[in-house]
Write a protein that holds these residues in place. Structure first.
Motif, PDB file in Angstrom:
ATOM      1  N   SER A 326      39.131  -4.703  19.485  1.00 55.55           N
ATOM      2  CA  SER A 326      38.320  -3.932  18.912  1.00 55.55           C
ATOM      3  C   SER A 326      38.190  -2.494  19.564  1.00 55.55           C
ATOM      4  CB  SER A 326      36.918  -4.555  19.122  1.00 55.55           C
ATOM      5  OG  SER A 326      36.740  -5.614  18.332  1.00 55.55           O
ATOM      6  N   LEU A 327      38.170  -2.428  20.997  1.00 57.05           N
ATOM      7  CA  LEU A 327      38.048  -1.420  21.716  1.00 57.05           C
ATOM      8  C   LEU A 327      39.402  -0.374  21.496  1.00 57.05           C
ATOM      9  CD1 LEU A 327      36.705  -2.722  25.226  1.00 57.05           C
ATOM     10  CD2 LEU A 327      35.268  -1.409  23.311  1.00 57.05           C
ATOM     11  N   MET A 329      41.447  -0.070  18.886  1.00 55.99           N
ATOM     12  CA  MET A 329      41.889   0.162  17.610  1.00 55.99           C
ATOM     13  C   MET A 329      41.873   1.933  17.342  1.00 55.99           C
ATOM     14  SD  MET A 329      43.273  -2.132  15.808  1.00 55.99           S
ATOM     15  CE  MET A 329      44.040  -2.390  17.539  1.00 55.99           C
ATOM     16  N   THR A 416      38.575  -2.399  13.585  1.00 57.90           N
ATOM     17  CA  THR A 416      37.487  -2.502  14.724  1.00 57.90           C
ATOM     18  C   THR A 416      36.397  -3.518  14.164  1.00 57.90           C
ATOM     19  OG1 THR A 416      37.998  -0.202  15.707  1.00 57.90           O
ATOM     20  CG2 THR A 416      35.912  -1.369  16.072  1.00 57.90           C
TER      21      THR A 416
END
Length: 452
Positions: A326-327, A329, A416
């Motif tokens: 998630s962090l 992308m 994300t």
């Protein structure tokens, strides 16, 4: 306590003919690599040549989307294959699944290599391509469950993540074989030769690989866990129905948790090939080389990271991996958009390092969440349902979102969002790492016991 009794380890009666763990894990690794080779070689071909060959009446963008549509059909078929082969695995044994699934995928892949294009068959060509891709997905949907259970149900509980990482090395190895073959052909043939016949060679090679995999798996024995189920008469009559009725929450959580892995991997391995070649004017050879190098690092690190899963638990690794994806992308998209080889490689590598944190332990985690009587069906369906959201949709959605002149931030936002969903799902799942596991016992952990 599970729905069918307390989750108490019961003794396994070892057989003198049981194979060594290295032999079992190697057979799982090789077979899974072959099946994922079949699946990945189609994805690479869809990104490079299938659009103009089978959808020539479309614009270049529409042709690519149509080719990715047939690509997505394979993912849609995978949960159906999980139900079909999961029933076989839970009712008749894990071993028959390995042979039948490999044969299904191998024959379908080989047939793609002989399929005439649209100019020869007309509309029948894309229809047949769609059917063969569907059969690929059916076969692969059964492969993962059979392969990981063959390994993890033979493995000592304290090292289940490590041995389970062997079939998890199959996807990276299959990708390396597929892309390595495509890279060699695109580099050695002219564009006209590759379009005329070169792209077919990797599909023809699938037939030879399938034969080798069948020979390797023919001598394997059934797992101790299934032998115990058969001996106790505790096999599920309708595994899929039991999973849906009694374990639906677990099914949805595992599918949601794993979706980010599929989404991010296929953003790197499939969509980025189209974006790099069409939008950034990077050569296909260079794009394939960069992605292949990053996947090679992922494959090498898989068993190393799996050791951490045996040491610190499965759930913490999955939470860490999905959060890292998630962090990463937005930085990934920024690095990709530069078109500079080193920066693109760093973007690919960062994504895959985040993924390996999660995927290295999944082969141990998913089976441990389900009780043995429905384990083959539950673990496989959860794993492959994630592919529908993450793998099937991502190349299509990313291609549609990557229009315009600047970096495709919409793609970053999509990935994300899936990462946040996956992190939330893993947060709702329990830890399953055995606390006092002893070799020679059957772990009968089930959903109700784990969630108590």
């Amino acid at each position: 306590m599970s729905a069918h009794g307390p989750a108490v380890p019961t003794p396994v009666r070892p057989r003198r003919s049981d194979p060594s763990m290295l032999r079992v894990a190697s057979a799982s690794l090789v077979g899974t690599a072959i099946e994922f080779y079949d699946f990945f070689v189609y994805g690479t071909a869809a990104a490079l040549v299938l659009g103009p060959l089978f959808f020539p009446a479309f614009s270049p963008l529409a042709g690519t989307l149509a080719a990715f549509g047939t690509f997505a059909v394979g993912f849609i078929a995978r949960p159906l294959g999980s139900v079909l082969f999961g029933h076989i695995g839970d009712r008749y044994g894990r071993r028959p699944v390995l042979v039948a699934s490999l044969l299904t995928t191998g024959l379908a892949t080989t047939a793609v290599g002989f399929l005439p294009p649209y100019t020869t068959l007309g509309t029948a060509a894309p229809v047949l391509l769609l059917l063969l891709r569907f059969l690929q997905g059916i076969g692969l949907g059964g492969e993962w469950g059979g392969a990981v259970l063959l390994t993890t149900e033979h493995a000592p509980p304290a090292r289940r993540a490590l041995w389970g990482s062997f079939p998890q090395m199959g996807p990276p190895l299959g990708f390396l074989l597929a892309n390595g073959t495509m890279l060699t052909l695109t580099a050695s043939l002219s564009p006209a030769q590759f379009l005329a016949w070169g792209w077919r060679v990797p599909f023809w090679a699938a037939g030879v690989l399938t034969l080798g995999g069948l020979l390797l798996r023919a001598s394997l024995t059934e797992t101790p866990h299934f032998r115990e189920l058969a001996r106790n008469g505790d096999r599920a009559d309708a595994p899929a129905r039991e999973v849906v009725r009694k374990h639906w929450r677990l099914l949805l959580l595992t599918a949601g948790g794993l979706s980010v892995g599929y989404a991010a991997f296929y953003a790197v391995s499939t969509w980025s090939l189209v974006y790099g070649t069409d939008r950034l004017d990077v050569s296909p050879v260079l794009m394939l080389a960069l992605v292949t190098a990053a996947v090679a690092v992922m494959g090498v690190l898989t068993p190393v990271v799996a050791l951490l899963g045996d040491r610190f638990g499965r759930r913490p690794m999955c939470l860490t991996g999905s959060a890292l994806v998630s962090l990463w992308m937005f930085p990934f998209i920024a690095l990709l958009h530069t078109g500079r080889p080193l920066l693109m490689f760093l973007g690919f590598l960062g994504t895959l390092l985040a993924l390996v944190t999660m995927f290295s332990v999944i082969a141990a985690y998913l089976p441990e969440l389900y009780e043995p009587r429905v384990r083959c069906t539950g673990a496989a369906v959860g794993y492959n349902l994630a592919g529908v959201l993450g793998g099937a949709l991502t190349p299509i959605v990313a291609t549609a979102l990557s229009g315009g002149e600047g970096p495709p931030w919409g793609v970053a936002a999509w990935l994300t969002g899936i990462g946040i969903l996956s992190t939330a799902c893993f947060a709702a799942l329990p830890e399953t790492r055995p606390r006092t596991a002893e070799a020679g016992t059957v772990d009968t952990t089930g959903e109700e016991a784990a969630l108590a």
